[in-house]
Design an enzyme around this catalytic site. Structure first.
Site, short mmCIF file in Angstrom:
data_model
loop_
_atom_site.label_atom_id
_atom_site.label_comp_id
_atom_site.label_asym_id
_atom_site.label_seq_id
_atom_site.Cartn_x
_atom_site.Cartn_y
_atom_site.Cartn_z
N ASP A 21 -12.58 17.73 4.00
CA ASP A 21 -13.34 18.84 3.41
C ASP A 21 -12.60 20.16 3.58
OD1 ASP A 21 -15.42 20.03 2.10
OD2 ASP A 21 -16.77 20.08 3.82
N HIS A 38 -7.02 21.01 -3.95
CA HIS A 38 -6.98 19.54 -3.93
C HIS A 38 -5.53 19.05 -3.90
CE1 HIS A 38 -11.22 19.47 -4.34
NE2 HIS A 38 -11.26 19.91 -5.58
N LEU A 132 -0.55 -0.56 8.00
CA LEU A 132 -1.80 0.21 7.90
C LEU A 132 -2.61 -0.22 6.69
CD1 LEU A 132 -3.49 2.74 8.85
CD2 LEU A 132 -2.21 4.02 7.12
N ILE A 196 -22.51 13.77 7.68
CA ILE A 196 -21.84 12.54 7.24
C ILE A 196 -21.71 12.52 5.72
CG2 ILE A 196 -21.99 10.00 7.28
CD1 ILE A 196 -21.74 11.12 10.09
C1 FPP Z 1 -13.55 18.08 -0.52
O1 FPP Z 1 -13.20 19.47 -0.45
C2 FPP Z 1 -12.46 17.33 -1.16
C3 FPP Z 1 -12.59 16.52 -2.27
C4 FPP Z 1 -13.86 16.30 -2.95
C5 FPP Z 1 -11.41 15.84 -2.85
C6 FPP Z 1 -10.47 15.26 -1.86
C7 FPP Z 1 -9.31 14.69 -2.56
C8 FPP Z 1 -8.02 14.77 -2.16
C9 FPP Z 1 -7.59 15.43 -0.92
C10 FPP Z 1 -6.97 14.09 -2.98
C11 FPP Z 1 -6.62 12.76 -2.35
C12 FPP Z 1 -5.99 11.91 -3.38
C13 FPP Z 1 -5.96 10.55 -3.35
C14 FPP Z 1 -5.44 9.78 -4.49
C15 FPP Z 1 -6.48 9.79 -2.21
P1 FPP Z 1 -14.11 20.52 -1.20
O2 FPP Z 1 -13.61 20.65 -2.60
O3 FPP Z 1 -15.54 20.13 -1.08
O4 FPP Z 1 -13.82 21.83 -0.40
P2 FPP Z 1 -14.83 23.06 -0.17
O5 FPP Z 1 -15.93 22.53 0.73
O6 FPP Z 1 -13.98 24.07 0.52
O7 FPP Z 1 -15.32 23.51 -1.49
#
Ligand code: FPP
Length: 254
Positions: A21, A38, A132, A196
Site C-alpha cells: 500500500d 504503481h 520461491l 487486512i
Molecule cells: C495499493 O496502493 C497498490 C495497488 C492497488 C497496486 C499494487 C500493484 C503493484 C505494486 C504492481 C505489481 C505488479 C505485478 C505484476 C505483481 P494504493 O494505490 O492504494 O496507494 P494509496 O493508498 O497511497 O492510494
C-alpha cells in the site's frame, strides 16, 4: 509444501503475505500521476521477491489487485491492467531463471484475454520451478475465496465424492486458494493503514501482523530485514500458554 500449523521455534517465516500500500500517496507527494507510483511499486516488488529468494523463504503472496479495486477511476484501472501485462512479460523470464514458481490467485475471468494469456503463460513456464513460490493475488478477495471453497466442496458433496462429515478445517483449507502452501507466518502492510482489507482472511488466522508507515515504493532491503527481525522476536503460541511454548523449546533443544 506441508501444512504444519504447530510452528515451534521459528526465526524465519516460511511464507510472507504483503499488502503493497502507498503507491498513490508516493506519486502524489511528487506531483506525479498515480500510475507513476504503481510503476515505482513494481521496483519494490522486484526487491522483495529477490530478498525472499535470497533468504530461502518458501512462499511470498502479494496483493496486486483486489476485487474492490475495480471501483477505482477507470483510467487508473486501465493503467494498472496495462502495467500488469508489461510487468509480467518483462519479469517472468528472469523469474524463471531464478527458479521462482509463479501462481496467480483470484478470479482471472474478468481480465482481458491478453492479460489472462500472460498469466497462464507465466504459470506454465514456471510451474516446475522449485525455488520461491510467488503467489500474485489479482482480482482476489478473501470473502470470494471462502465462498469459492464452499462451492467447490458442495459440488463434491452433490457428486457423492465426499460427504458433509468430510468437511473440516483441513479439507476447507485445501479447497481455498493457497491450499498447497503453509499459511502465512508474517503479514506485512506498508502505507500506515492497519487493516487486512479482505486479503487472505481465512489463511491469516494465526499470522503475525506487521504494519509499517513506509510507502510501498520506498520499502527497502533494510525495511525487509527490519520486518524479519521483528518476526524473529515474536513468540507464536497458537492458543497455548507462553510457559508451554518455552517448555517445548527447552525439550526440543535437549
Ligand atoms: C495499493 O496502493 C497498490 C495497488 C492497488 C497496486 C499494487 C500493484 C503493484 C505494486 C504492481 C505489481 C505488479 C505485478 C505484476 C505483481 P494504493 O494505490 O492504494 O496507494 P494509496 O493508498 O497511497 O492510494
Amino acid at each position: 509444501m506441508s501444512d504444519d500449523l504447530t510452528g515451534s521455534a521459528q526465526s524465519l517465516p516460511r511464507h510472507i503475505a504483503v499488502v503493497m500500500d502507498g503507491n498513490g500517496r508516493w506519486a502524489n507527494k511528487r506531483y506525479l500521476p498515480r500510475v507513476a507510483g504503481h510503476k515505482a511499486g513494481v521496483n519494490a516488488t522486484r526487491r522483495i521477491v529477490e530478498n525472499c529468494a535470497k533468504a530461502e523463504i518458501e512462499a511470498l503472496t502479494i496483493f496486486a489487485f483486489s476485487s474492490e479495486n475495480w471501483n477505482r477511476p477507470v483510467e487508473e484501472v486501465s493503467s494498472l491492467m496495462a502495467l500488469f501485462i508489461t510487468t509480467i512479460s518483462a519479469e517472468v523470464k528472469k523469474l524463471n531463471k531464478k527458479n521462482v514458481c509463479v501462481s496467480f490467485i483470484g478470479d482471472r475471468s474478468r481480465f482481458s484475454d491478453k492479460l489472462q494469456d500472460s498469466i497462464n503463460e507465466s504459470e506454465r513456464l514456471t510451474k516446475d520451478n522449485t525455488g520461491l513460490h510467488l503467489n500474485i493475488a489479482a482480482n482476489y478477495g478473501g470473502r470470494w475465496d471462502v465462498v469459492n471453497a464452499c462451492k467447490k466442496l458442495l459440488v463434491q458433496v452433490e457428486n457423492d465424492e465426499i460427504s458433509v462429515q468430510d468437511i473440516d478445517e483441513g479439507s476447507f483449507s485445501a479447497s481455498m486458494s493457497l491450499g498447497d502452501c503453509p499459511p502465512p507466518d508474517l503479514f506485512i502492510r506498508t502505507g500506515g493503514e492497519q487493516r487486512i482489507s479482505n486479503f487472505l482472511i481465512w489463511q491469516l488466522a494465526y499470522t503475525e501482523l506487521y504494519f509499517v508507515d513506509t510507502l510501498w515504493p520506498d520499502f527497502s532491503d533494510e525495511d525487509f530485514d527490519t520486518a524479519l527481525q521483528w518476526f524473529a522476536g515474536r513468540q507464536r503460541r497458537f492458543g497455548k500458554t507462553g510457559q508451554q511454548i518455552t517448555t517445548e523449546l527447552v525439550q526440543e533443544k535437549n
